[in-house]
Scaffold this active site. Structure first.
Site, PDB file in Angstrom:
ATOM      1  N   THR A 246      32.943  48.902  36.480  1.00  0.00           N
ATOM      2  CA  THR A 246      34.307  48.574  37.119  1.00  0.00           C
ATOM      3  C   THR A 246      34.928  47.423  36.050  1.00  0.00           C
ATOM      4  O   THR A 246      34.653  46.608  35.946  1.00  0.00           O
ATOM      5  CB  THR A 246      34.044  47.914  38.450  1.00  0.00           C
ATOM      6  OG1 THR A 246      33.398  48.274  39.403  1.00  0.00           O
ATOM      7  CG2 THR A 246      35.714  47.780  39.185  1.00  0.00           C
TER       8      THR A 246
ATOM      9  N   GLU B 120      37.372  38.424  45.270  1.00  0.00           N
ATOM     10  CA  GLU B 120      36.241  38.395  44.433  1.00  0.00           C
ATOM     11  C   GLU B 120      36.956  38.403  42.733  1.00  0.00           C
ATOM     12  O   GLU B 120      37.617  39.303  42.476  1.00  0.00           O
ATOM     13  CB  GLU B 120      35.336  39.308  44.404  1.00  0.00           C
ATOM     14  CG  GLU B 120      34.198  39.366  43.347  1.00  0.00           C
ATOM     15  CD  GLU B 120      33.015  40.333  43.360  1.00  0.00           C
ATOM     16  OE1 GLU B 120      32.798  40.734  44.501  1.00  0.00           O
ATOM     17  OE2 GLU B 120      32.334  40.274  42.324  1.00  0.00           O
TER      18      GLU B 120
ATOM     19  N   GLU C  17      30.805  47.738  48.244  1.00  0.00           N
ATOM     20  CA  GLU C  17      31.886  47.690  47.244  1.00  0.00           C
ATOM     21  C   GLU C  17      32.438  49.141  47.247  1.00  0.00           C
ATOM     22  O   GLU C  17      31.486  50.286  47.353  1.00  0.00           O
ATOM     23  CB  GLU C  17      31.431  47.515  45.894  1.00  0.00           C
ATOM     24  CG  GLU C  17      31.352  46.056  45.616  1.00  0.00           C
ATOM     25  CD  GLU C  17      30.564  45.905  44.042  1.00  0.00           C
ATOM     26  OE1 GLU C  17      30.722  46.745  43.218  1.00  0.00           O
ATOM     27  OE2 GLU C  17      30.146  44.897  43.910  1.00  0.00           O
TER      28      GLU C  17
ATOM     29  N   ASN D  77      23.561  42.524  43.503  1.00  0.00           N
ATOM     30  CA  ASN D  77      24.102  43.901  43.481  1.00  0.00           C
ATOM     31  C   ASN D  77      22.965  44.764  42.991  1.00  0.00           C
ATOM     32  O   ASN D  77      22.279  44.728  41.882  1.00  0.00           O
ATOM     33  CB  ASN D  77      25.187  44.073  42.518  1.00  0.00           C
ATOM     34  CG  ASN D  77      25.790  45.360  42.382  1.00  0.00           C
ATOM     35  OD1 ASN D  77      24.927  46.595  42.177  1.00  0.00           O
ATOM     36  ND2 ASN D  77      27.161  45.744  42.472  1.00  0.00           N
TER      37      ASN D  77
ATOM     38  N   HIS E 223      21.617  49.124  40.153  1.00  0.00           N
ATOM     39  CA  HIS E 223      21.108  49.712  39.068  1.00  0.00           C
ATOM     40  C   HIS E 223      19.583  50.113  39.399  1.00  0.00           C
ATOM     41  O   HIS E 223      18.890  50.617  38.736  1.00  0.00           O
ATOM     42  CB  HIS E 223      21.153  48.934  37.663  1.00  0.00           C
ATOM     43  CG  HIS E 223      22.661  49.084  37.630  1.00  0.00           C
ATOM     44  ND1 HIS E 223      23.363  50.063  37.380  1.00  0.00           N
ATOM     45  CD2 HIS E 223      23.473  47.999  37.174  1.00  0.00           C
ATOM     46  CE1 HIS E 223      24.607  49.971  36.832  1.00  0.00           C
ATOM     47  NE2 HIS E 223      24.665  48.626  37.211  1.00  0.00           N
TER      48      HIS E 223
ATOM     49  N   HIS F 113      27.607  49.392  45.518  1.00  0.00           N
ATOM     50  CA  HIS F 113      28.979  50.250  45.356  1.00  0.00           C
ATOM     51  C   HIS F 113      28.744  51.738  45.609  1.00  0.00           C
ATOM     52  O   HIS F 113      27.992  52.333  44.577  1.00  0.00           O
ATOM     53  CB  HIS F 113      29.263  50.084  43.949  1.00  0.00           C
ATOM     54  CG  HIS F 113      30.694  50.315  43.633  1.00  0.00           C
ATOM     55  ND1 HIS F 113      31.379  50.112  42.166  1.00  0.00           N
ATOM     56  CD2 HIS F 113      31.572  51.231  44.090  1.00  0.00           C
ATOM     57  CE1 HIS F 113      32.437  50.811  42.192  1.00  0.00           C
ATOM     58  NE2 HIS F 113      32.590  51.348  43.382  1.00  0.00           N
TER      59      HIS F 113
ATOM     60  N   ARG G 235      29.819  54.749  44.907  1.00  0.00           N
ATOM     61  CA  ARG G 235      31.051  55.387  44.098  1.00  0.00           C
ATOM     62  C   ARG G 235      31.265  56.920  44.639  1.00  0.00           C
ATOM     63  O   ARG G 235      30.515  57.213  45.122  1.00  0.00           O
ATOM     64  CB  ARG G 235      30.703  55.341  42.656  1.00  0.00           C
ATOM     65  CG  ARG G 235      30.413  53.949  42.035  1.00  0.00           C
ATOM     66  CD  ARG G 235      30.268  53.868  40.653  1.00  0.00           C
ATOM     67  NE  ARG G 235      31.520  54.253  39.758  1.00  0.00           N
ATOM     68  CZ  ARG G 235      32.129  53.292  39.144  1.00  0.00           C
ATOM     69  NH1 ARG G 235      31.545  52.090  39.048  1.00  0.00           N
ATOM     70  NH2 ARG G 235      33.185  53.626  38.446  1.00  0.00           N
TER      71      ARG G 235
ATOM     72  N   HIS H 211      30.893  40.057  37.744  1.00  0.00           N
ATOM     73  CA  HIS H 211      30.967  40.965  36.883  1.00  0.00           C
ATOM     74  C   HIS H 211      30.652  40.517  35.477  1.00  0.00           C
ATOM     75  O   HIS H 211      31.346  39.617  34.964  1.00  0.00           O
ATOM     76  CB  HIS H 211      32.141  41.681  37.092  1.00  0.00           C
ATOM     77  CG  HIS H 211      32.208  43.114  36.567  1.00  0.00           C
ATOM     78  ND1 HIS H 211      32.024  43.299  34.713  1.00  0.00           N
ATOM     79  CD2 HIS H 211      32.140  44.405  37.069  1.00  0.00           C
ATOM     80  CE1 HIS H 211      31.683  44.667  34.671  1.00  0.00           C
ATOM     81  NE2 HIS H 211      31.789  45.368  35.960  1.00  0.00           N
TER      82      HIS H 211
ATOM     83  N   ARG I 246      27.114  58.088  41.470  1.00  0.00           N
ATOM     84  CA  ARG I 246      26.195  58.042  40.485  1.00  0.00           C
ATOM     85  C   ARG I 246      25.014  57.426  40.524  1.00  0.00           C
ATOM     86  O   ARG I 246      23.924  57.493  39.845  1.00  0.00           O
ATOM     87  CB  ARG I 246      27.112  57.730  39.190  1.00  0.00           C
ATOM     88  CG  ARG I 246      27.371  56.330  39.176  1.00  0.00           C
ATOM     89  CD  ARG I 246      28.064  55.896  38.099  1.00  0.00           C
ATOM     90  NE  ARG I 246      29.227  56.330  37.903  1.00  0.00           N
ATOM     91  CZ  ARG I 246      30.303  55.988  36.949  1.00  0.00           C
ATOM     92  NH1 ARG I 246      30.017  54.766  36.160  1.00  0.00           N
ATOM     93  NH2 ARG I 246      31.355  56.461  36.984  1.00  0.00           N
TER      94      ARG I 246
HETATM   95  N1  PXP Z   1      31.108  42.553  41.472  1.00  0.00           N
HETATM   96  C1  PXP Z   1      31.910  43.547  41.600  1.00  0.00           C
HETATM   97  C2  PXP Z   1      33.058  43.917  42.498  1.00  0.00           C
HETATM   98  C3  PXP Z   1      31.439  44.741  40.848  1.00  0.00           C
HETATM   99  O1  PXP Z   1      32.165  46.005  40.953  1.00  0.00           O
HETATM  100  C4  PXP Z   1      30.083  44.673  40.276  1.00  0.00           C
HETATM  101  C5  PXP Z   1      29.636  45.780  39.321  1.00  0.00           C
HETATM  102  O2  PXP Z   1      29.404  46.754  40.265  1.00  0.00           O
HETATM  103  C6  PXP Z   1      29.629  43.241  40.003  1.00  0.00           C
HETATM  104  C7  PXP Z   1      29.931  42.312  40.890  1.00  0.00           C
HETATM  105  C8  PXP Z   1      28.307  43.162  39.459  1.00  0.00           C
HETATM  106  O3  PXP Z   1      28.584  43.297  38.091  1.00  0.00           O
HETATM  107  P1  PXP Z   1      27.238  43.236  37.230  1.00  0.00           P
HETATM  108  O4  PXP Z   1      26.353  44.312  37.645  1.00  0.00           O
HETATM  109  O5  PXP Z   1      27.731  43.215  35.900  1.00  0.00           O
HETATM  110  O6  PXP Z   1      26.577  41.794  37.405  1.00  0.00           O
END
Ligand code: PXP
Length: 241
Positions: A100, A150, A69, A6, A9, A42, A44, A190, A48
């Site tokens: 999330t 998931e 996402e 993901n 960031h 994601h 959003r 997550h 952001r």
């Molecule tokens: N899976 C989903 C559905 C999420 O919303 C997120 C965070 O955006 C992640 C995985 C990844 O989480 P993390 O950034 O904490 O690894």
């Protein structure tokens, strides 16, 4: 086990200064070159971090799988139908949250989720539902017609004692088992980090992990030495010591 990265960031860092870098499109390519099996972003509602432009470009450049996402809103479903990610993961979204915080309440949100699942699937998009690791939630997801789930690993990652962590891991394992029994593709994610990912990766039935923050955070540190050396080279080229 498939690892999807993901890259939200990377975009957070860019948006912090409204620059054009670091570009998530470049980051996605680097993740793929390093062996990632998929790229997750994601989009959003408040934009952001990831922007519409990122999703459009990533659709053209990602060579593995693009997982979008999104909240199950009319706007997002419309965007997904146009962009056509390989997978759309429906997540609950609250404006004020930092990330999330929990899985979808599939039972309560059935009337909103059902049409979104069908509209996305009829557009040729695989749909995954981000749910808490509870058997009832797994069954509700299957009843809605999702073929992927998931499991939210946040409670496991936030557990403060070994006992609590074991309980959460058992819940994840039971939910994964239920998902497999129902013929679902079971992913998890997550809050997963280098020290805590092992037991989740070892859980039977889980075939995909989605990890973001920990990887981007580590990239900042493991890349810092090189970044400082590169800047020293640039400035000393003008003014050697
Ligand atoms: N899976 C989903 C559905 C999420 O919303 C997120 C965070 O955006 C992640 C995985 C990844 O989480 P993390 O950034 O904490 O690894």
């Amino acid at each position: 086990m498939h690892l999807h990265i993901n890259i939200d960031h990377i975009a957070t860092l860019r948006q912090a200064r409204a620059t054009s870098y670091p570009d998530p499109v470049w980051a996605a390519a680097m993740c793929e070159l390093a062996g990632a099996d998929g790229i997750t972003v994601h989009l959003r509602e408040d934009r952001r971090h990831i922007q519409d432009r990122d999703v459009l470009l990533l659709r053209q450049t990602v060579r593995t799988l693009l997982n979008l996402e999104m909240a199950a809103t009319e706007e997002m479903v419309g965007i997904a139908r146009e962009v056509k990610p390989d997978i759309a993961t429906l997540v609950p979204e609250k404006r004020a949250e930092r990330t999330t915080e929990g899985g979808l309440d599939v039972g309560a949100a059935r009337s909103a989720l059902g049409p979104a699942v069908k509209t996305l699937q009829s557009g040729g998009i695989e749909v995954s539902l981000f749910i808490d690791p509870r058997k009832e939630a797994v069954r509700a997801a299957a009843e809605l017609g999702a073929r992927r789930i998931e499991l939210h690993t946040g409670d496991y990652c936030n557990a403060t004692t070994i006992d609590k962590r074991r309980v959460e891991l058992e819940r994840i394992a039971a939910a994964a088992e239920e998902g497999v029994a129902l013929g679902l593709h079971v992913a998890a994610g997550h809050g997963l980090d280098y020290p805590n990912v092992g037991p989740v990766a070892a859980t039977p039935g889980i075939v995909e992990l989605n990890i973001g923050h920990a990887v981007v955070a580590r990239a900042v540190l493991v890349g810092l030495d090189r970044a400082v050396r590169d800047m020293i080279a640039v400035v000393r080229e003008q003014r050697p010591l």
